[in-house]
Scaffold this active site. Sequence first.
Site, short mmCIF file in Angstrom:
data_model
loop_
_atom_site.label_atom_id
_atom_site.label_comp_id
_atom_site.label_asym_id
_atom_site.label_seq_id
_atom_site.Cartn_x
_atom_site.Cartn_y
_atom_site.Cartn_z
N ARG A 161 123.05 -76.93 63.38
CA ARG A 161 123.97 -75.80 63.57
C ARG A 161 124.54 -75.79 64.98
O ARG A 161 123.83 -76.09 65.94
CB ARG A 161 123.26 -74.46 63.33
CG ARG A 161 122.81 -74.27 61.91
CD ARG A 161 122.21 -72.88 61.72
NE ARG A 161 121.27 -72.91 60.62
CZ ARG A 161 120.06 -72.36 60.65
NH1 ARG A 161 119.65 -71.68 61.69
NH2 ARG A 161 119.27 -72.46 59.61
N GLU B 106 103.82 -67.85 61.67
CA GLU B 106 104.47 -66.80 60.87
C GLU B 106 103.64 -66.46 59.63
O GLU B 106 103.55 -65.30 59.24
CB GLU B 106 105.88 -67.25 60.47
CG GLU B 106 106.79 -67.36 61.67
CD GLU B 106 107.99 -68.26 61.43
OE1 GLU B 106 109.04 -67.73 61.07
OE2 GLU B 106 107.88 -69.49 61.60
#
Length: 414
Positions: free
Chosen positions: A249, A395
């Site tokens: 990205r 996470e």
Amino acid sequence: MNILVLNCGSSTVKFQIISTDLEMISQNADRRLARGSIERIGGEAIVSFQTETGEKQLSTATLRDTRAAVELILRWATSPAGAEQIESVADIHAVGHRVVHGGEHFTHSVTIDDKVLRAIEDCIELAPLHNPTNIKGVLAAREVFGSGLPQVAVFDTAFHQTLPEQAFLYAIPYQLYRRYRIRRYGFHGTSHRYVAYRYRQLKNITREQTNIITIHLGNGCSIAAIRDGNSQDTSMGLTPLEGLVMGTRSGDIDPAIVDFISVKEGLSSREVETLLNKQSGLLGISGLTNDMRELLAEEHENSDRRAHLAIEVFCYRARKYIGAFLAAIGGAEAVIFTGGIGENSPEIRSRICSGLEWLGLELDPNRNSTGEQRFEGMISKDDGRLAAYVIPTDEELLIARDTVRCVKGVTQRY
Ligand code: ADP
């Protein structure tokens, strides 16, 4: 409680089974019973399972959809080669899901009921690629485990819901925010929140005393400014495309470039968005790969000019954001690196921090280059005004813990 943590993507399911409860959370004594991933669902899927002892089991299986994948996970976990403590479906006590977009609706993790599911559906417009697959995961788990099993949603965006208006509003006509909720949401929230929590523990300080910059550098990259324990700003925006240079990205670009590329290359705006998401970043500049390890090797071994350029642009953008966020929150006491690159590359950490000595940030070369696996600790010199740390993210652990807290009705503090 044994918690199945699910991260459902379009053709992948990643999972962990974590044994934890309120007592184990307070003692930091959670146990990871199993982990694994299933890729290329919809065809001949590649399956990787790992028990608590770290023994990896690789196989392939024809899997039609997410439900078939969740069924396979359960079948494996309850088999003799599977997870300890899990003998039957009754040994899974709740499911925790990573959900990408919670919009402005979700500021915390929540137990999923039909109303919550509808609200997650309402956010599909904001995350058309991710939320539908997350919802499929919830429905698949409901079918496999029955509707009586508690399921909890943990949102990537929730931690950043404390951003003040000045940080989350884009300077476009205000009615567009009112009409479509176009604003900065930020992502990787569970990672930034986990790292901030670990830092507090390492330093033995309170949430309110936590003033840090956290930098998650993986395939996706983002940075957060945390003041008094709350996220005050972050680099990703309405979508995960904004901010730092990432694997594929672009991060920040002049928005006028979208139309420019569209006209010059004869692409639709959707196609340009795909180009910015999938063919840009490290891959786009180097023309070689989105993998930082390979780029570093190309630079060292073959003096590849574009690999060098890609890494330089990556590090420069990160350094620029550190400076901007320090200014935004009136300074901080530490910069914390996490994610695949942040945790594993002393060289990238050093290249990002070089030139920040004037700020009082100086890395200690020995501490920075410790070869220790999953090293957690300080990497700067002792007496600097601004410290630097590496803290491996986790996470899944935070999702499991939030799941326990939601099921037990304990208020979570972010
Ligand atoms: P994801 O965002 O998909 O979870 P990770 O956090 O695992 O990805 O990060 C993947 C990135 O980390 C890749 O660019 C990979 O090259 C990089 N990486 C992993 N180990 C190292 C290393 N030792 N040195 C440099 N980069 C590394």
